[in-house]
Design a protein around this motif. Structure first.
Motif, PDB file in Angstrom:
ATOM      1  N   UNK A  35       0.785  -1.231   0.000  1.00 43.22           N
ATOM      2  CA  UNK A  35       0.000   0.000   0.000  1.00 43.22           C
ATOM      3  C   UNK A  35       0.817   1.281   0.000  1.00 43.22           C
ATOM      4  N   UNK A  36       2.141   1.172   0.245  1.00 43.03           N
ATOM      5  CA  UNK A  36       2.971   2.386   0.251  1.00 43.03           C
ATOM      6  C   UNK A  36       3.303   2.766  -1.185  1.00 43.03           C
ATOM      7  N   UNK A  37       3.297   4.073  -1.457  1.00 39.06           N
ATOM      8  CA  UNK A  37       3.768   4.494  -2.775  1.00 39.06           C
ATOM      9  C   UNK A  37       5.290   4.527  -2.700  1.00 39.06           C
ATOM     10  N   UNK A  38       5.912   3.573  -3.331  1.00 36.66           N
ATOM     11  CA  UNK A  38       7.367   3.419  -3.233  1.00 36.66           C
ATOM     12  C   UNK A  38       8.127   4.409  -4.103  1.00 36.66           C
ATOM     13  N   UNK A  39       7.442   4.981  -5.045  1.00 35.10           N
ATOM     14  CA  UNK A  39       8.124   5.894  -5.973  1.00 35.10           C
ATOM     15  C   UNK A  39       7.359   7.218  -6.100  1.00 35.10           C
TER      16      UNK A  39
ATOM     17  N   UNK B  19       1.758  -4.210  -6.627  1.00 35.83           N
ATOM     18  CA  UNK B  19       3.191  -4.460  -6.452  1.00 35.83           C
ATOM     19  C   UNK B  19       3.552  -5.904  -6.771  1.00 35.83           C
ATOM     20  N   UNK B  20       4.640  -6.073  -7.502  1.00 35.68           N
ATOM     21  CA  UNK B  20       5.186  -7.393  -7.810  1.00 35.68           C
ATOM     22  C   UNK B  20       6.596  -7.458  -7.236  1.00 35.68           C
ATOM     23  N   UNK B  29      21.794 -12.497  -4.088  1.00 34.49           N
ATOM     24  CA  UNK B  29      20.344 -12.673  -4.074  1.00 34.49           C
ATOM     25  C   UNK B  29      19.726 -11.333  -3.653  1.00 34.49           C
ATOM     26  N   UNK B  30      19.102 -10.661  -4.605  1.00 30.44           N
ATOM     27  CA  UNK B  30      18.523  -9.350  -4.340  1.00 30.44           C
ATOM     28  C   UNK B  30      17.017  -9.398  -4.563  1.00 30.44           C
ATOM     29  N   UNK B  31      16.299  -8.634  -3.756  1.00 29.28           N
ATOM     30  CA  UNK B  31      14.858  -8.549  -3.973  1.00 29.28           C
ATOM     31  C   UNK B  31      14.569  -7.306  -4.798  1.00 29.28           C
ATOM     32  N   UNK B  32      13.818  -7.504  -5.853  1.00 28.63           N
ATOM     33  CA  UNK B  32      13.470  -6.384  -6.747  1.00 28.63           C
ATOM     34  C   UNK B  32      11.955  -6.210  -6.783  1.00 28.63           C
ATOM     35  N   UNK B  33      11.539  -4.976  -6.910  1.00 25.26           N
ATOM     36  CA  UNK B  33      10.106  -4.690  -6.887  1.00 25.26           C
ATOM     37  C   UNK B  33       9.652  -3.904  -8.101  1.00 25.26           C
ATOM     38  N   UNK B  34       8.469  -4.239  -8.572  1.00 24.58           N
ATOM     39  CA  UNK B  34       7.828  -3.494  -9.660  1.00 24.58           C
ATOM     40  C   UNK B  34       6.519  -2.966  -9.090  1.00 24.58           C
ATOM     41  N   UNK B  35       6.296  -1.678  -9.222  1.00 23.83           N
ATOM     42  CA  UNK B  35       5.046  -1.115  -8.714  1.00 23.83           C
ATOM     43  C   UNK B  35       4.307  -0.340  -9.791  1.00 23.83           C
ATOM     44  N   UNK B  36       3.018  -0.556  -9.854  1.00 19.28           N
ATOM     45  CA  UNK B  36       2.145   0.219 -10.729  1.00 19.28           C
ATOM     46  C   UNK B  36       1.321   1.132  -9.823  1.00 19.28           C
ATOM     47  N   UNK B  37       1.526   2.458  -9.969  1.00 19.55           N
ATOM     48  CA  UNK B  37       0.823   3.435  -9.123  1.00 19.55           C
ATOM     49  C   UNK B  37      -0.167   4.215  -9.967  1.00 19.55           C
ATOM     50  N   UNK B  49       1.480   4.307 -13.376  1.00 18.38           N
ATOM     51  CA  UNK B  49       2.889   4.584 -13.615  1.00 18.38           C
ATOM     52  C   UNK B  49       3.736   3.400 -13.152  1.00 18.38           C
ATOM     53  N   UNK B  50       4.632   2.942 -14.004  1.00 15.67           N
ATOM     54  CA  UNK B  50       5.473   1.793 -13.642  1.00 15.67           C
ATOM     55  C   UNK B  50       6.753   2.264 -12.948  1.00 15.67           C
ATOM     56  N   UNK B  51       6.998   1.694 -11.784  1.00 16.99           N
ATOM     57  CA  UNK B  51       8.244   1.950 -11.051  1.00 16.99           C
ATOM     58  C   UNK B  51       8.954   0.633 -10.812  1.00 16.99           C
TER      59      UNK B  51
END
Lengths: 57, 178
Positions: A35-39, B19-20, B29-37, B49-51
């Motif tokens: 739920x947090x806006x990360x960007x 969020x993915x 081993x890194x954790x990566x995130x994709x967020x659509x806001x 918006x893709x982050x």
């Protein structure tokens, strides 16, 4: 023919499987960021770019 | 569907964010995130918006400022691109907006403060992220175009134009075909 189809499917679903430990690790992180806006800066930048732009569709 | 290796993802949907997450298993081993806001333009048009970035365990945030160089860039980018069909399957009525955080006007000045590349007139790091998206998208455009419509943002015309591979764009807009 059957072999060909199976090969095609295998190629399409070429996803590196996730171990249970990784899934648990990712779910823990998901709980922390949910739920947090990360960007926020990126979202503001997108708004600025599109402020006077009409979307094509 | 992309036909080369990509990482499996977990995802969550919460209000206006989707969020993915996935684990990049390169050198580390890194954790990566994709967020659509989700946000609305002045015309009231809703866009996601893709982050994309690396999860930082210390700050408990995802940062899109660093390049991790983990040795699996192709796999990581295909994983990011593969979230697009996943997202549009769930939210087919909204376009996705893709723009690099290194494309903003002040990036070049900020970059020159700490960069070791000593670029002369053109900053080599500016627009690097969108160039990477375009590079990977161009390779798969025929496959993706069956189900999706792409537009590129023309910085000179200040409007979206029909996406043509190998062209320069500063942002991309993706719609699911109906």
């Amino acid at each position: 023919m059957v072999m060909k189809n199976e090969e095609k499917t295998a190629t399409k679903l070429n996803v590196v499987p996730m171990s249970k430990a990784t899934e648990k690790r990712l779910n823990k992180v998901l709980d922390e960021i949910k739920g947090k806006d990360l960007f926020p800066e990126k979202t503001e930048f997108a708004k600025k770019t599109l402020q006077d732009v009409k979307l094509p569709m | 569907m992309i036909n080369i290796e990509n990482y499996d993802t977990t995802f969550s949907v919460n209000n206006s964010t989707v969020q993915y997450l996935f684990q990049s298993s390169g050198k580390e081993k890194l954790i990566k995130g994709v967020q659509y806001s989700k946000f609305e333009t002045k015309n009231g048009e809703a866009v996601y918006n893709l982050g994309f970035g690396d999860y930082d365990f210390e700050t408990k945030r995802i940062s899109d400022r660093k390049s991790s160089n983990n040795g699996d860039a192709r796999k990581v980018f295909n994983t990011v691109l593969n979230t697009i069909p996943k997202f549009l399957k769930e939210f087919p009525d909204f376009p996705i907006f893709i723009q690099g955080s290194d494309s903003h006007d002040s990036f070049e000045d900020e970059c020159r403060i700490s960069c070791s590349k000593n670029c002369n007139i053109i900053c080599k790091n500016k627009d690097r992220r969108i160039r990477t998206y375009i590079y990977f998208l161009d390779k798969k455009i025929k496959v993706f175009s069956k189900d999706y419509t792409f537009y590129g943002f023309d910085e000179v015309k200040k409007r979206f134009v029909e996406y043509e591979p190998k062209n320069k764009y500063t942002a991309i807009l993706v719609y699911k075909k109906k």
